[in-house]
Design an enzyme around this catalytic site. Structure first.
Site, PDB file in Angstrom:
ATOM      1  N   LYS A 299       0.055  10.752  12.760  1.00 58.43           N
ATOM      2  CA  LYS A 299      -0.273   9.575  12.432  1.00 58.43           C
ATOM      3  C   LYS A 299      -0.175   8.679  13.784  1.00 58.43           C
ATOM      4  O   LYS A 299       1.080   8.625  14.185  1.00 58.43           O
ATOM      5  CB  LYS A 299       0.393   9.025  11.392  1.00 58.43           C
ATOM      6  CG  LYS A 299       0.145   7.213  11.259  1.00 58.43           C
ATOM      7  CD  LYS A 299       0.852   6.827   9.913  1.00 58.43           C
ATOM      8  CE  LYS A 299       0.478   5.570   9.557  1.00 58.43           C
ATOM      9  NZ  LYS A 299       1.084   4.903   8.308  1.00 58.43           N
ATOM     10  N   GLU A 303      -0.698   1.307  12.173  1.00 55.97           N
ATOM     11  CA  GLU A 303       0.545   0.622  11.500  1.00 55.97           C
ATOM     12  C   GLU A 303       1.827   0.826  12.179  1.00 55.97           C
ATOM     13  O   GLU A 303       2.841   1.097  11.827  1.00 55.97           O
ATOM     14  CB  GLU A 303       0.839   1.457  10.065  1.00 55.97           C
ATOM     15  CG  GLU A 303      -0.688   0.941   9.035  1.00 55.97           C
ATOM     16  CD  GLU A 303      -0.391   1.364   7.401  1.00 55.97           C
ATOM     17  OE1 GLU A 303      -0.713   0.751   6.904  1.00 55.97           O
ATOM     18  OE2 GLU A 303       0.547   2.545   7.369  1.00 55.97           O
ATOM     19  N   ARG A 336      -4.615  12.228  11.760  1.00 55.02           N
ATOM     20  CA  ARG A 336      -5.029  11.230  10.720  1.00 55.02           C
ATOM     21  C   ARG A 336      -6.173  10.134  11.288  1.00 55.02           C
ATOM     22  O   ARG A 336      -5.916   9.787  12.329  1.00 55.02           O
ATOM     23  CB  ARG A 336      -3.873  10.630  10.031  1.00 55.02           C
ATOM     24  CG  ARG A 336      -3.251  11.667   9.152  1.00 55.02           C
ATOM     25  CD  ARG A 336      -1.956  11.011   8.743  1.00 55.02           C
ATOM     26  NE  ARG A 336      -2.149  10.444   7.242  1.00 55.02           N
ATOM     27  CZ  ARG A 336      -1.834   9.311   6.995  1.00 55.02           C
ATOM     28  NH1 ARG A 336      -1.478   8.405   7.924  1.00 55.02           N
ATOM     29  NH2 ARG A 336      -1.977   8.643   5.910  1.00 55.02           N
ATOM     30  N   ARG A 348     -11.829  -4.126   8.123  1.00 60.02           N
ATOM     31  CA  ARG A 348     -10.730  -2.864   8.049  1.00 60.02           C
ATOM     32  C   ARG A 348     -11.703  -1.605   7.735  1.00 60.02           C
ATOM     33  O   ARG A 348     -11.389  -0.611   8.183  1.00 60.02           O
ATOM     34  CB  ARG A 348      -9.492  -3.139   7.500  1.00 60.02           C
ATOM     35  CG  ARG A 348      -8.904  -2.028   7.163  1.00 60.02           C
ATOM     36  CD  ARG A 348      -7.500  -2.123   6.506  1.00 60.02           C
ATOM     37  NE  ARG A 348      -6.675  -1.130   5.783  1.00 60.02           N
ATOM     38  CZ  ARG A 348      -5.514  -1.212   5.169  1.00 60.02           C
ATOM     39  NH1 ARG A 348      -5.173  -2.186   5.015  1.00 60.02           N
ATOM     40  NH2 ARG A 348      -5.155  -0.173   4.618  1.00 60.02           N
ATOM     41  N   ASP A 377      -7.570   2.200   1.333  1.00 59.47           N
ATOM     42  CA  ASP A 377      -6.075   3.047   1.071  1.00 59.47           C
ATOM     43  C   ASP A 377      -5.833   3.411  -0.367  1.00 59.47           C
ATOM     44  O   ASP A 377      -5.139   2.831  -0.935  1.00 59.47           O
ATOM     45  CB  ASP A 377      -5.160   2.217   1.792  1.00 59.47           C
ATOM     46  CG  ASP A 377      -3.892   2.893   1.885  1.00 59.47           C
ATOM     47  OD1 ASP A 377      -3.844   4.015   1.810  1.00 59.47           O
ATOM     48  OD2 ASP A 377      -2.819   2.121   2.425  1.00 59.47           O
ATOM     49  N   GLU A 405       1.266   5.238  -5.555  1.00 59.54           N
ATOM     50  CA  GLU A 405       1.507   3.926  -4.848  1.00 59.54           C
ATOM     51  C   GLU A 405       0.551   2.860  -5.388  1.00 59.54           C
ATOM     52  O   GLU A 405       1.169   1.766  -5.447  1.00 59.54           O
ATOM     53  CB  GLU A 405       1.081   4.240  -3.341  1.00 59.54           C
ATOM     54  CG  GLU A 405       1.120   2.732  -2.493  1.00 59.54           C
ATOM     55  CD  GLU A 405       0.782   3.233  -0.890  1.00 59.54           C
ATOM     56  OE1 GLU A 405       0.633   4.177  -0.473  1.00 59.54           O
ATOM     57  OE2 GLU A 405       1.290   2.111  -0.296  1.00 59.54           O
ATOM     58  N   HIS A 533      -6.996  -3.976  -3.458  1.00 63.39           N
ATOM     59  CA  HIS A 533      -5.768  -4.240  -2.524  1.00 63.39           C
ATOM     60  C   HIS A 533      -5.455  -5.618  -2.771  1.00 63.39           C
ATOM     61  O   HIS A 533      -5.166  -6.705  -1.884  1.00 63.39           O
ATOM     62  CB  HIS A 533      -6.617  -4.377  -1.168  1.00 63.39           C
ATOM     63  CG  HIS A 533      -5.201  -4.216  -0.191  1.00 63.39           C
ATOM     64  ND1 HIS A 533      -4.328  -4.945   0.550  1.00 63.39           N
ATOM     65  CD2 HIS A 533      -4.850  -3.064   0.856  1.00 63.39           C
ATOM     66  CE1 HIS A 533      -3.396  -4.647   1.021  1.00 63.39           C
ATOM     67  NE2 HIS A 533      -3.671  -3.550   1.627  1.00 63.39           N
TER      68      HIS A 533
END
Lengths: 712, 712
Positions: A299, A303, A336, A348, A377, A405, A533
């Site tokens: 990754k 982030e 990724r 995004r 996500d 999650e 989200h």
């Protein structure tokens, strides 16, 4: 409180020595209760032999002995050399003519390394493949037939996995915390490795092998370079040694800045010679510990993680530099595509596509790009990621999230196979009609030999591995779909329920219905009509659509729902962010025109007015109220259906699931109330009186804080 | 590596469906293998009845059914009303004349709330007490007789606990990390409480009740005020409700500054009216959730915790303020005496005594002062704390550490009963000879009605609860000694081994010897001759006697061993820190004169020269070398003895302990090599050549870092 006390008394009353803790997963091997079937099985299994003498063969013998003892209630002595009386002959095709003659050379070749053959006529059964691991897969398949009470006297099974890399990604940190983990801490007891090999590692490997999972990234994609030090590589080696006979290869996550942190270099620039040299040496060192090391999952520039863009290089520059270090050892890079930047004002949804499509064709042959199922996500429902089909020259690996999650975390019963299937079956139209996502990732559409699917694991140190007793089904589903994405959710749920609970027909029928509906129910009470989200900040637990004060705009729920006095939803059409243009025209059709759009994705692509008339005839606002309430009502239905199973299930798991359904109902109401009260501040319309009205204020819901929520 | 592979193959080969995970603790209830004994038992147990109808009675019935089914291999139907054919009659004394007539009124009164009577003649057995919980204790005692294969036809047992409060302190944080925890994360799943009652809570309560533990502080003494909020009190209530029928009361740790943090007051000054009012209200609120709440455990003005001294008040001021709030609800304050201050240049050994002795007689009647067994900190060996016997007007509670912070953590097999016994049997001489520590804490020496013992728990989410399979014995020992400190370590080990592993006589005999020697062995390879506090910084894992750079002088190992060119050890005699003067003259005698001092404590009290001649005839330096090597050799002896048990123990636990003994040997060598190499820089003498020489350099040992060591 009354209910709690009754449950407590039940818990007390039913404390048995050997309770059903869930530790055994779907490998319980309880005795077959259908006596006539048992009799048939006994004849077919009278004299088993397992040929060969590798560590994997020992595993096959041990598993078969354990399984048959449990299922049949008899001890079996397994021979290792063949005799004419054998009724079940297991071994590699090259072990004996009896097995190699089951198929032509060409047919055997098509099995590859992992495929297997099971052939049976009354009184004689053969299980074979080209490798011991393939035979192990065949044996687990055969045991599944027994566990699910299938006929076994006439079989002609040839099974070859659709994907070569069937993987789990553990987001496990070295301190044993698990990012987005809801089942205790990491099962990797780094501190006591390499000296102490926990029985868990063996049982983990057994479970994975039983569903064909053959690769595992041990560490969090938000990586710590310490895992690459010799001290830790010795620990990784111990795990790799434990997993190898089960056909499982180990991968690690590589922190891009490791050359600085460990190598004391001034840069991690992928075009810098010293950096390249450092990775070459490090990779060589890793292979000195683990000769069949799988490679790195990376990754980068996402982030807050370091990456090649820190040095004005591309993702391809970064991936290729590492890939070259791995190539001579047959290792691969899994890079990724989950990237987005705070500085980038573009939706995004579009950023990964914008970053990666220009790099198509520029990656080394041992690079795979790992793409999340959707562009945002792992939402409860998300259109397939536009990268699928848009990088024909690059093998794309599917990344699903098995850990829940955004789909109920530790407390909600949600079977994710329908979500996985929905994505895999989606048509990208990248070549023509029927260019499904599945065909992109299996490499068949663009002739890639590297292919694979991974799931972010939901496994932790809880006795039952996955926290919620029903969450094991998602681990199971990931493995089964990675082997064969054509399996239906129904089949997967059916198998899992029979093995994990009971073959009782009415139990399986009813409980399967709960499972098959559970994902849609969760969408209803969390994210109906394409909302996404809008969860709590940081821990992502519960609803918080009002949050608007986070540093990065695209971290705020208000960025995604865009509710205002006019309406709600994110206009991603040509009049909006144009994200929809990243899809093929034929794919767009299902979403593009608000009048004909699939309403499941309505607010994903459109900003619709509160009074927009839905296909149901209701206004959008009323439809929102309707769906949130339908979700809550459906949880009540789940409860009713589950209560009917009280006599069909062991007391421990029955009660655990009952308690968790109570919690799920409370959480469904919380989502409904909090979201409707908040959106109502824009719609200015009442919640129709036929629905249960919120019993708390919006301020109350806004005031809730969960400083110790798990997985954060 | 070879050894590892063999172990792996063993692990693989022995994967059974129902493995011995250790989850069942000492309540396995496996079938009695001695058939003649089984026959005797069956006669005695032919017709059991349990009288009464409380939740506790339900527990008794459930436990008895489970146990008898397991032990005897037969299902028992338990009656709840008496008939003449009953052979085993269980119930409160007031349930029937048959039971109340077993003892005189006076005898019954002496049983108190928790004591029980078991009487048996051939064919007739009675178990009774004044409360249901006392009967539960009696039943567990009776089951232990069966589990350990004792005769049961002639019994005349009257058992009354020596201590009223038999407690566990969990140093568990709200994020589920456990300070000094080596067995996974906290078993308290706060996030899913109150809705989800984990079966673990029930099994935890069963295990505690089986050894008489009746109180539990759920949270870390380094406290977080959040536990006192209504949201968390609801969760605490759920646990209290689950534990109540097992006779277990819940305590919480109270953060002294909670009135500021939660109540938004400007001060937490115990003499401030608003502060007092805040605690009064908070306590009232707690009792509204938990009517039998036990009270608070408080760590104040210690290691950074807030406390009354922040406001120039005494510990008594702080404790009394809270005690008054609790008094009307019958709650108590347990105020910890573990205090020392960075600003105080006085030997840390002396500080708690200096602070607390002047406060003797100034505490409210519902305050207990909780004193660690020694004045430093749960060292492998430590003289008893000088506060014992020095505060006759105050009930002192014993605090032992069950979790192995300084005694081998997650990897060393160390049975702590000999350590606990050594302290309890120590003579304070506070009144006269035979004023043992045990008599101080049971209140008999000074006529206190409050009395108790607590252990810092070693319990976590690991399947086997305590990490190391043998660490369960320390939980067991704490409970058994709190009930009766006159039990020998031998008896406790014997009981535990029989219940947890096997009644095989040779197994019990050999393994008990390992257990009984294990603590002394650990002292030898870690802290021989009175050395102490020379472990690694922060995590306390492994040796680091060289550390001298920590902020607070008394955190540095060099503060404690004071090695120099002359010798080693801390002079705490009258020519040194004078800490020894805090003990009674008769107690001092065993340590005071270096020529006659007990060498086990030599370097605790004396700075002795390297060439000081020991009783063995060796110089001090050579004796140090001798003892460190003896420790290592003894671990090899443990290994040899354990290997002999391969056929006597289930494969899973046998292998787990074998692997951990390998690790323990490596760690013992590490302690020996690192300490001797370091002390050698002062002694300038060689390690005698008959001992194994260190294979690494001192620099190597100094370079080791453990950033992710558990429990930190």
């Amino acid at each position: 409180m009354k209910r709690l006390n009754v449950l407590l008394l039940l818990l007390i009353a039913c404390t048995f020595v050997q309770a059903e803790t869930g530790y055994e997963l779907w490998l319980r091997y309880t005795k077959i209760s259908n006596t006539s079937l048992l009799q048939q099985y006994k004849q077919q299994l009278a004299s088993p032999v397992v040929l060969g003498s590798s560590p994997t063969t020992s595993i096959i013998r041990a598993e078969l002995s354990t399984a048959l003892k449990g299922l049949m209630g008899t001890n079996y002595r397994l021979a290792s050399s063949i005799s004419s009386s054998n009724t079940l002959i297991i071994g590699k095709a090259d072990a004996t003519n009896i097995l190699s003659s089951l198929a032509t050379k060409d047919e055997l070749k098509k099995l590859g390394e992992d495929g297997f053959i099971i052939k049976a006529k009354p009184g004689k059964t053969f299980i074979t493949g080209n490798t011991d691991v393939a035979v192990l897969y065949g044996v687990f398949h055969y045991l599944r037939l027994l566990q699910t009470n299938q006929p076994i006297t006439n079989l002609n099974i040839v099974s070859v996995p659709k994907l070569k890399l069937r993987m789990l990604n553990h987001w496990d940190n070295l301190d044993r915390s698990v990012e987005r983990g809801y089942a205790g801490e990491s099962i990797w007891d780094w501190h006591r490795l390499p000296g102490y090999i926990d029985q868990r590692y063996i049982d983990y490997a057994r479970a994975n092998a039983s569903i064909g999972i053959n690769a595992v990234a041990l560490t969090n994609v938000n990586a710590n370079a310490t895992i690459l030090t010799a001290n830790y590589l010795e620990k990784v080696k111990a795990l790799a040694d434990a997993f190898r006979p089960y056909g499982i290869k180990v991968f690690l996550t590589a922190r891009f800045s490791a050359p600085i942190e460990l190598g004391k270099l001034k840069t991690a620039d992928p075009l810098d010679n010293a950096v390249q040299q450092w990775w070459n040496e490090k990779v060589k060192e890793i292979y000195s510990f683990i000769p069949d090391f799988g490679g790195f999952v990376v990754k980068a520039n996402s982030e807050g993680q370091p990456g090649p863009q820190d040095y004005k290089r591309t993702h391809a520059d970064g991936a290729n530099m590492m890939a070259k270090a791995l190539a001579s050892h047959k290792g691969i890079i899994i890079w990724r595509a989950f990237v987005y930047a705070a500085e980038n004002p573009v939706d995004r949804h579009k950023q990964a596509y914008d970053d990666f499509v220009p790099l198509d064709g520029k990656f080394e042959p041992n690079v795979m790009v790992q793409v999340k199922n959707g562009a945002i996500d792992f939402m409860p429902r998300e259109p397939f990621h536009p990268l699928f089909g848009a990088m024909p020259k690059t093998p794309l690996m599917m990344e699903f999230q098995v850990t829940q999650e955004y789909t109920g975390q530790a407390t909600n019963w949600v079977f994710l196979a329908p979500l996985f299937k929905e994505v895999l079956d989606s048509d990208t139209y990248s070549k023509s009609k029927n260019s499904t996502v599945a065909k992109v990732i299996d490499g068949s559409l663009d002739n890639h030999s590297l292919n694979g699917m991974t799931g972010v694991a939901n496994i932790g140190s809880d006795i039952n591995w996955c926290g919620h007793p029903m969450a094991q089904a998602n681990w199971y589903a990931l493995g089964r779909l990675a082997w064969d994405y054509n399996l239906s959710s129904d089949t997967i749920a059916d198998e899992w329920l029979r093995m994990t609970f009971s073959n009782d027909a009415s139990f399986v029928q009813s409980t399967k219905q709960i499972m098959l509906n559970s994902r849609e129910i969760m969408v209803d009470y969390m994210n109906p009509l394409g909302l996404h989200h809008i969860m709590g900040t940081g821990h992502h637990y519960g609803p918080a659509p009002w949050v608007s004060n986070l540093n990065r705009p695209e971290w705020n729920p208000v960025y995604y729902h865009k509710a205002d006095s006019v309406g709600i939803g994110f206009n991603r059409t040509s009049t909006g962010s144009k994200a929809i243009e990243q899809y093929q025209p034929d794919a767009r059709k299902q979403w593009e025109n608000i009048a004909t759009a699939d309403e499941k994705y309505l607010l994903w692509f459109h900003h619709a007015s509160w009074n927009y008339k839905m296909k149901s005839g209701r206004s959008l606002w009323n439809e929102l109220c309707h769906q949130y309430n339908a979700g809550v009502d459906s949880v009540k239905w789940m409860q009713r259906e589950w209560q009917k199973q009280a006599t069909k299930v062991d007391a421990e798991r029955f009660k655990a699931v009952s308690m968790l359904l109570n919690v799920q109902l409370e959480e469904a109401k919380w989502w409904r109330n909090a979201c409707l009260l908040y959106f109502q501040t824009f719609s200015k319309q009442p919640i129709p009186s036929n629905y249960e009205q919120p019993d708390k204020t919006l301020d109350y819901y806004k005031s809730l804080r969960f400083p110790f929520a798990p997985g954060n």
